[in-house]
Design a protein around this motif. Structure first.
Motif, PDB file in Angstrom:
ATOM      1  N   LYS A 144       0.826  -1.209   0.000  1.00 56.97           N
ATOM      2  CA  LYS A 144       0.000   0.000   0.000  1.00 56.97           C
ATOM      3  C   LYS A 144       0.862   1.261   0.000  1.00 56.97           C
ATOM      4  CE  LYS A 144      -3.837   2.253   2.424  1.00 56.97           C
ATOM      5  NZ  LYS A 144      -4.787   2.167   3.574  1.00 56.97           N
ATOM      6  N   SER A 148       1.315   3.999  -3.100  1.00 57.35           N
ATOM      7  CA  SER A 148       1.008   5.405  -2.814  1.00 57.35           C
ATOM      8  C   SER A 148       2.192   6.298  -3.164  1.00 57.35           C
ATOM      9  CB  SER A 148       0.650   5.562  -1.331  1.00 57.35           C
ATOM     10  OG  SER A 148       0.407   6.926  -1.015  1.00 57.35           O
ATOM     11  N   CYS A 237       2.395  -5.615  -6.934  1.00 59.51           N
ATOM     12  CA  CYS A 237       1.241  -6.337  -6.381  1.00 59.51           C
ATOM     13  C   CYS A 237       1.545  -7.814  -6.180  1.00 59.51           C
ATOM     14  CB  CYS A 237       0.026  -6.174  -7.299  1.00 59.51           C
ATOM     15  SG  CYS A 237      -0.718  -4.524  -7.250  1.00 59.51           S
ATOM     16  N   ARG A 241       2.879  -7.653  -1.677  1.00 60.13           N
ATOM     17  CA  ARG A 241       1.630  -7.769  -0.924  1.00 60.13           C
ATOM     18  C   ARG A 241       1.850  -8.499   0.406  1.00 60.13           C
ATOM     19  NH1 ARG A 241       0.627 -11.678  -5.167  1.00 60.13           N
ATOM     20  NH2 ARG A 241       0.533 -13.783  -4.288  1.00 60.13           N
TER      21      ARG A 241
END
Length: 241
Positions: A144, A148, A237, A241
């Motif tokens: 995340k 970002s 991803c 993750r």
């Protein structure tokens, strides 16, 4: 900047890891010189001593003074011994009648510490802090924050520049897992790289690095269905993750 120090330009160094920004500055500098009536001349590295002897910055028959652009002057201005090339650079740095601009692609002030001492103007383009935050955020379990940071960085930085720094950084992490560090790495940088390398499983780290290589190949061969940023996001991803 050119206008304010127009008569003091002897040796100008343009460098920095933010290659797109540095290159834009180089192009802008050429345009400024042209607008001031200077003739732009491109000089091969080995030809500089002879060009300096022949010209000494004297104006040509049309009243134009030349500005000499050259690549990678620092590659020959090194070592402790004296030679004709190094002597020429020192003379240029003291002669207000000649203007030489050297493009040092991708090099930092640390890399150019020797020649920086004699440059009349030193323009370094450092990556934005957000780029380093992105690199620091690249580890498993931190998807995340990485995504970002990537979104923020690519709003102001060229995607290929971001990719290149990420590729170099991952290579450093792989070497750090083998306790191998570049001699130019500062102690605090070494500590940060070592800490981040320990956050990665070796197999996953190699997989992420190989994925970056595949992205590069896809961009160069136009075989990827995604743009560079999207490709990095997809890779992240899978591994972060």
């Amino acid at each position: 900047m050119l206008k304010s120090c127009y008569n003091t330009f002897m040796l100008t160094i343009i460098c920095g890891e933010d290659i797109p920004a540095a290159r834009n500055n180089l192009v802008s500098l050429k345009d400024q010189y042209k607008n001031k009536g200077y003739a732009i001349a491109y000089v091969a590295l080995n030809e500089l001593p002879q060009v300096y002897k022949s010209s000494q910055g004297v104006v040509d028959l049309f009243g134009q003074q030349s500005v000499y652009f050259i690549d990678d002057i620092s590659s020959k201005y090194k070592g402790r011994g004296k030679n004709e090339f190094k002597d020429t650079i020192v003379e240029i740095s003291k002669n207000p009648n000649i203007h030489v601009v050297s493009w040092e692609e991708g090099k930092s002030a640390y890399d150019l510490s020797t020649i920086k001492k004699i440059a009349s103007t030193f323009l370094e383009h450092k990556p934005a802090k957000t780029v380093f935050q992105l690199l620091d955020a690249c580890y498993p379990g931190n998807l995340k924050e990485f995504l970002s940071s990537l979104e923020l960085v690519t709003t102001s930085q060229d995607s290929m520049f971001v990719y290149t720094l990420l590729w170099r950084h991952m290579r450093k992490l792989i070497l750090a897992q083998e306790n191998i560090y570049d001699k130019t790495v500062l102690p605090w940088q070494k500590a940060n790289i070592s800490r981040q390398a320990q956050m990665w499983d070796k197999k996953k780290l190699l997989g992420f690095y190989e994925g970056l290589i595949r992205i590069d190949h896809g961009m160069k061969t136009s075989t990827s269905t995604f743009d560079l940023k999207e490709s990095i996001e997809i890779l992240a991803c899978y591994y972060l993750r």
